[in-house]
Design an enzyme around this catalytic site. Structure first.
Site, PDB file in Angstrom:
ATOM      1  N   LYS A 109       0.864  -1.182   0.000  1.00  0.00           N
ATOM      2  CA  LYS A 109       0.000   0.000   0.000  1.00  0.00           C
ATOM      3  C   LYS A 109       0.901   1.232   0.000  1.00  0.00           C
ATOM      4  O   LYS A 109       1.322   1.718   1.041  1.00  0.00           O
ATOM      5  CB  LYS A 109      -0.914   0.006   1.224  1.00  0.00           C
ATOM      6  CG  LYS A 109      -1.965   1.107   1.184  1.00  0.00           C
ATOM      7  CD  LYS A 109      -2.875   1.035   2.396  1.00  0.00           C
ATOM      8  CE  LYS A 109      -3.988   2.063   2.291  1.00  0.00           C
ATOM      9  NZ  LYS A 109      -3.476   3.445   2.233  1.00  0.00           N
TER      10      LYS A 109
ATOM     11  N   CYS B 178      22.881  32.992  11.253  1.00  0.00           N
ATOM     12  CA  CYS B 178      24.185  33.614  11.414  1.00  0.00           C
ATOM     13  C   CYS B 178      24.387  34.562  10.231  1.00  0.00           C
ATOM     14  O   CYS B 178      24.403  34.109   9.076  1.00  0.00           O
ATOM     15  CB  CYS B 178      25.295  32.552  11.433  1.00  0.00           C
ATOM     16  SG  CYS B 178      26.956  33.263  11.320  1.00  0.00           S
TER      17      CYS B 178
END
Length: 669
Positions: free
Chosen positions: A116, A425
């Site tokens: 499935k 940063c």
């Protein structure tokens, strides 16, 4: 969710809840609850309706497959309804299913077991061997016509030939995003500071809804075909049809198996409980079907599912372990991402030592502390993630995790833009991880695609001080490269040839390679089409940037900030001097007419049978100009469905001419 004591109120509450979950899942590709929780809600509603049939609502979710129709694509009706399957999580239910089948048929039945796959169901229609239509499942009776997008999927044959080929037939399959592609997409989104895709299924669903087929093609979707429909059916069994469509050129997963009885079915389920993690696609269970088509017809259907098939679903894989630490990684854009360091634990067939935490908000939401016993899951999500904390096992002396205020790599104070989840940063020219990640991005396949250069080479070049930015790559000499480890004369020659070849990469690829925040490959193409060289882009005003289709304020601001940095301007100049393509070589399309010359347009809302991109192309082709904001200088607003009320109000206040799609087309006809 506990039902209310009043059955009418409980049915209303459950109905609204399930409709909401269905809408989120099928329309927005958001899974708010697990499959198990959803099935439990549906079962509660079903039981209440059985006890109080007079209270069942006409639009009850127990009577439909799920999903609604979008307005972005034409609607098509399915010749054969695309029904959902009944789900079970237990061996007992499977044996009961088999007992019902045997009781109805009077004999032992042969089954076919299939994985499935956790993707998106589609219908593929063929006439005289030619692919003519691709459609989503939608509500089971009708779906969206996504033929153009399906044509980009290589696993879907556009023409088939073979024995027993009917004039008109339909094949159904599951479209999926291969796991390596999914992981790469998430890596790019994380570096760009964008929300990560929850799982491959949601990513595949979102991709198929794209209006631009080139985006769909770039995602490299796959498709496993799993069923055949035709009237009359030339085959006697499901297994026979799978063998036939495989010979015709459809991709059929080799994981399916014919099982002579329910014991062999259970053996198959047990075998694949761990083997499924070896597959290139996420799976969440096994589909069991009666093999004989004659017996399938005899067994028939309920209102929403076939009586001859059932889905067994594996429980979500989870484990508990100890959180030993948090490591902070710095990405290409400077985003600082926390990664949980775990006491090793076996999960989904692999030993897990690290898990995703995403950002500071998630640490706070979970109230994570070092030493906590945490729940780690790996269900539909490929990357393990922490989903909860066992607070009863929390050490008495535990301390909250304090998110760093400085970059863990270079010590620069971190910043956080309002409305964003990540800390960044800002030292993009001096932070080692950012510089190396930028260089790796520059040489990557979707960017400059430089042969002979890989991440290890980039690391060596950086550590030896030979390369600090992309332009330095084009100044490298044979002598410098021979000084690197594991670099012989042949390797050096290949690398230099790869660098020389990269100078032929088109302008949009170079623009993407620069690594401007929020400028992915698709955005780079749109910018390159609009601004024919890098100098035009550098000098573009904010209103000119946002006038480009799909370029919003955030992207425009990012582009302007990039070119305000002198180091970035110097980099671009050096790349230009090295011979890289920083202007478009394609010629502008010829105008069809000058009917719209000197006229400005804003396009807003959703349009039937035509995309906003097509409307924009028509405006430009007839001499007009598309802008993004409404001002007193605007000539026309082309208005579709779901247009923002603020735009409409502003247009009326300024006496702007408002056109429907039909009125606009009349202008250029």
């Amino acid at each position: 969710m506990a039902p209310d004591k009043d059955p009418a109120a409980a049915i209303q509450q459950l109905t609204e809840k399930i409709h909401h979950l269905n809408y989120q899942y099928y329309q927005n590709s958001i899974s708010e609850v697990s499959d198990f929780e959803f099935d439990q809600l549906l079962m509660q509603l079903h039981d209440l309706e059985q006890q109080h049939p007079e209270l069942k609502q006409p639009n009850s979710p127990t009577q439909r497959v799920g999903g609604t129709i979008t307005k972005n694509f034409p609607t098509v009706y399915h010749k054969y309804p695309m029904l959902s399957l009944s789900n079970t999580y237990s061996e007992e239910d499977l044996r009961e299913f088999d007992n019902r089948i045997q009781k109805a048929i009077g004999e032992t039945v042969e089954y076919v077991c299939e994985q499935k796959f956790d993707g998106v169901a589609i219908s593929l229609t063929y006439e005289q061997g030619n692919f003519v239509q691709g459609a989503t499942r939608g509500d089971g009776t009708r779906g969206d016509d996504i033929t153009a997008n399906v044509r980009t999927i290589r696993d879907v044959p556009l023409q088939v030939r073979g024995e027993q080929l009917p004039e008109l037939f339909e094949v159904r399959g599951e479209v999926f995003l291969p796991l390596p592609v999914f992981e790469q997409l998430n890596q790019e989104r994380e570096e760009a500071g964008e929300q990560l895709l929850a799982n491959p299924r949601n990513a595949a669903s979102g991709t198929l809804k794209q209006q631009d087929s080139s985006i769909v093609a770039s995602r490299k979707l796959g498709c496993f075909s799993y069923s055949f429909h035709c009237s009359p059916n030339p085959f006697d069994s499901h297994a026979e049809s799978l063998e036939a469509i495989k010979k015709w050129g459809f991709q059929v997963s080799p994981t399916w198996r014919t099982c002579r009885n329910i014991d062999e079915v259970l053996a198959y389920i047990q075998e694949w409980e761990t083997r499924r993690f070896e597959l290139p696609i996420a799976t969440d269970g096994v589909v069991i079907k009666v093999n004989s088509y004659a017996l399938q017809q005899e067994l028939g259907f309920t209102a929403k599912s076939p009586r001859w098939a059932i889905a067994y679903k594996y429980p979500a894989m989870s484990a508990t372990t100890k959180l030993e630490g948090i490591q902070y990684q710095v990405g290409r854009t400077g985003a600082v991402t926390p990664v949980a360091l775990l006491q090793p634990v076996l999960l989904a067939g692999t030993v897990v030592k690290r898990a995703s935490v995403h950002n500071a908000n998630e640490i706070q939401r979970l109230d994570l502390r070092l030493g906590d016993t945490v729940l780690v899951e790996k269900g539909g999500e490929i990357i393990p993630k922490i989903t909860g904390v066992d607070f009863e096992k929390r050490p008495a002396d535990s301390l909250p995790i304090i998110y760093p205020t400085e970059c863990p790599a270079c010590g620069t104070a971190l910043i956080r833009t309002e409305g964003e989840a990540h800390f960044y940063c800002p030292n993009d020219e001096g932070c080692a991880p950012q510089i190396q990640a930028k260089l790796e991005h520059f040489i990557s396949r979707k960017a400059m695609n430089i042969d002979g250069v890989g991440p290890e080479t980039i690391e060596q070049l950086y550590q030896k001080g030979l390369v600090r930015n992309a332009a330095d790559l084009y100044d490298l000499t044979t002598e410098q490269l021979l000084s690197l480890e594991r670099m012989g004369e042949k390797s050096v020659a290949n690398m230099l040839a790869g660098l020389q070849k990269s100078k032929e990469a088109p302008y949009d690829r170079v623009l993407f390679a620069l690594g401007i925040r929020y400028v992915g490959s698709t955005v780079a193409k749109k910018l390159a089409e609009h601004f024919t060289d890098i100098d035009a882009l550098r000098g573009a005003l904010p209103e000119e940037l946002v006038a480009v289709n799909e370029i919003g304020t955030r992207i425009a601001q990012s582009i302007q900030l990039y070119f305000q940095n002198p180091d970035h301007v110097q980099l671009v100049e050096r790349l230009k001097a090295a011979g890289l393509q920083l202007k478009s070589t394609s010629t502008a399309p010829a105008l069809e007419s000058d009917k719209l010359a000197g006229q400005t347009f804003v396009i807003s809302g959703v349009f039937e049978s035509v995309s906003r991109e097509e409307l924009q192309s028509l405006i430009v082709a007839h001499g007009g100009k598309v802008v993004s904001s409404i001002s007193a200088k605007l000539n026309y607003l082309v208005a579709g469905d779901k247009m923002g009320p603020a735009k409409l109000e502003k247009a009326n206040k300024l006496n702007i001419n408002i056109l429907s799609k039909e009125q606009f087309l009349d202008m250029i006809s």
